[in-house]
Design an enzyme around this catalytic site. Sequence first.
Site, PDB file in Angstrom:
ATOM      1  N   HIS A 152       0.847  -1.186   0.000  1.00 42.52           N
ATOM      2  CA  HIS A 152       0.000   0.000   0.000  1.00 42.52           C
ATOM      3  C   HIS A 152       0.885   1.239   0.000  1.00 42.52           C
ATOM      4  O   HIS A 152       1.930   1.265   0.654  1.00 42.52           O
ATOM      5  CB  HIS A 152      -0.920   0.016   1.231  1.00 42.52           C
ATOM      6  CG  HIS A 152      -2.058   0.983   1.123  1.00 42.52           C
ATOM      7  ND1 HIS A 152      -1.911   2.323   1.404  1.00 42.52           N
ATOM      8  CD2 HIS A 152      -3.357   0.811   0.750  1.00 42.52           C
ATOM      9  CE1 HIS A 152      -3.077   2.924   1.224  1.00 42.52           C
ATOM     10  NE2 HIS A 152      -3.966   2.035   0.830  1.00 42.52           N
TER      11      HIS A 152
ATOM     12  N   ASP B 207      -7.852  -4.067  -0.341  1.00 47.74           N
ATOM     13  CA  ASP B 207      -8.450  -4.246  -1.666  1.00 47.74           C
ATOM     14  C   ASP B 207      -8.427  -5.703  -2.110  1.00 47.74           C
ATOM     15  O   ASP B 207      -9.357  -6.167  -2.773  1.00 47.74           O
ATOM     16  CB  ASP B 207      -7.711  -3.378  -2.691  1.00 47.74           C
ATOM     17  CG  ASP B 207      -7.783  -1.907  -2.354  1.00 47.74           C
ATOM     18  OD1 ASP B 207      -8.902  -1.419  -2.153  1.00 47.74           O
ATOM     19  OD2 ASP B 207      -6.741  -1.255  -2.258  1.00 47.74           O
TER      20      ASP B 207
END
Length: 430
Positions: free
Chosen positions: A305, A363
């Site tokens: 991320h 995600d």
Amino acid sequence: MADKKAKLSIGDKTLELNVLSGTLGPDVIDVTSLAKEDYFTFDPGFFSTAACESKITFIDGDKGVLLYRGYPIEQLTRESNFLEVSYLLLNGELPPRPQYDEFCKVIAHHSLVHEQIRNFFNGFRRDAHPMAIMVGVVGALSAFYHDKLDIKNPEHRQNSALRLIAKIPTIAAMCYKYSIGQPFMPPQNRMSYAENFLHMMFATPCEETIPDPTLVRALDRIFILHADHEQNASTSTVRVAGSTGANPYACISAGIGALWGPAHGGANEAALNMLHEIGDISNIGKYIARAKDPKDNFRLMGFGHRVYKNYDPRAKVMRETCYEVLDAVGARDNPFFKLAMALEKIALEDDYFIEKKLYPNVDFYSGITLSAIGIPANMFTVIFALARTIGWIAHWNEMISSPYRLSRPRQLYTGPLQRNFIDMSERTSS
């Protein structure tokens, strides 16, 4: 806040700048006075720039911390629900029972959309992307709900916020129903927020459906986890649009447009597409090798991320939720989901991914979870927008409630010097 000073030397000149301290996070240097000295700062992407002051959300990417109004995301997803978190983000405090009940009642009351809004959908192609429809329909809400659009009036701002939180799920579900040629399902005031959305997505007039409580809770957690994420691209877009005095519906539509970008809100859809590309467990080794090859452009989507240099705190909760949903729908042995879990295992154990901290992020798990619930990939970003609406409107309201300035970034100009116009007959090809 300005209890420190920073000295900046430029040539033979020394400037003294205020250093501002927040309650958490690094100090910031106030550079607003540099313009008086004919200097601007250069920070492409605003990686090192605090563009505003906010009390809503705090992130510490190195430590894997995400706080909504000071409350850890892990506590909120386990102990709270989306509407309670929405109240918190919008008002700054968790609601006592009477205020919470009234908040839920008002949201339910506003969940219907104007009947003429149905006509908008007939103007879109059936194969239009749901996000394209969302941008258009949400932006047009000001044409229907223009009775309370004085942004300087706190009551009007609150009313617009409640309408948006309530109507976005209805519009999102309508986008899906339109794409598959089924009739729109009206919201049910007796249902919870997430339960009602699943009802509007999957019910038909032919039969009564009661959404599975496990799937309802999973979706509610997804909403909470995506409700806000500090000054990300779409939130910044909402703030910039809001600084012009634009109405809140136009600002949220701008945020939806920014979220649609694949570098921002499309990550879970991209992760799912990657799994389809890999196709089978037997192919994982080949794709892992490609991901490690610096000369190969292939990337494992849903791993690592930009903000979290440690484990994404949202991923911990989402992983548990993902497994609960897979069990609830009996999909643990589905080849596609077995592929996803095998890839997850390698990423958590492989030294290369551990060293580079490329852990599965929110995600990765949310894409798998939404797919298991039965939501198609082209609706993933719509659901992200649904959840993020509360964060956007909270930031918009915070900005409008305080002194603010029209956003007007400067630039480093690298174009031609001033030159004179040349008649076309005298120009030569370059």
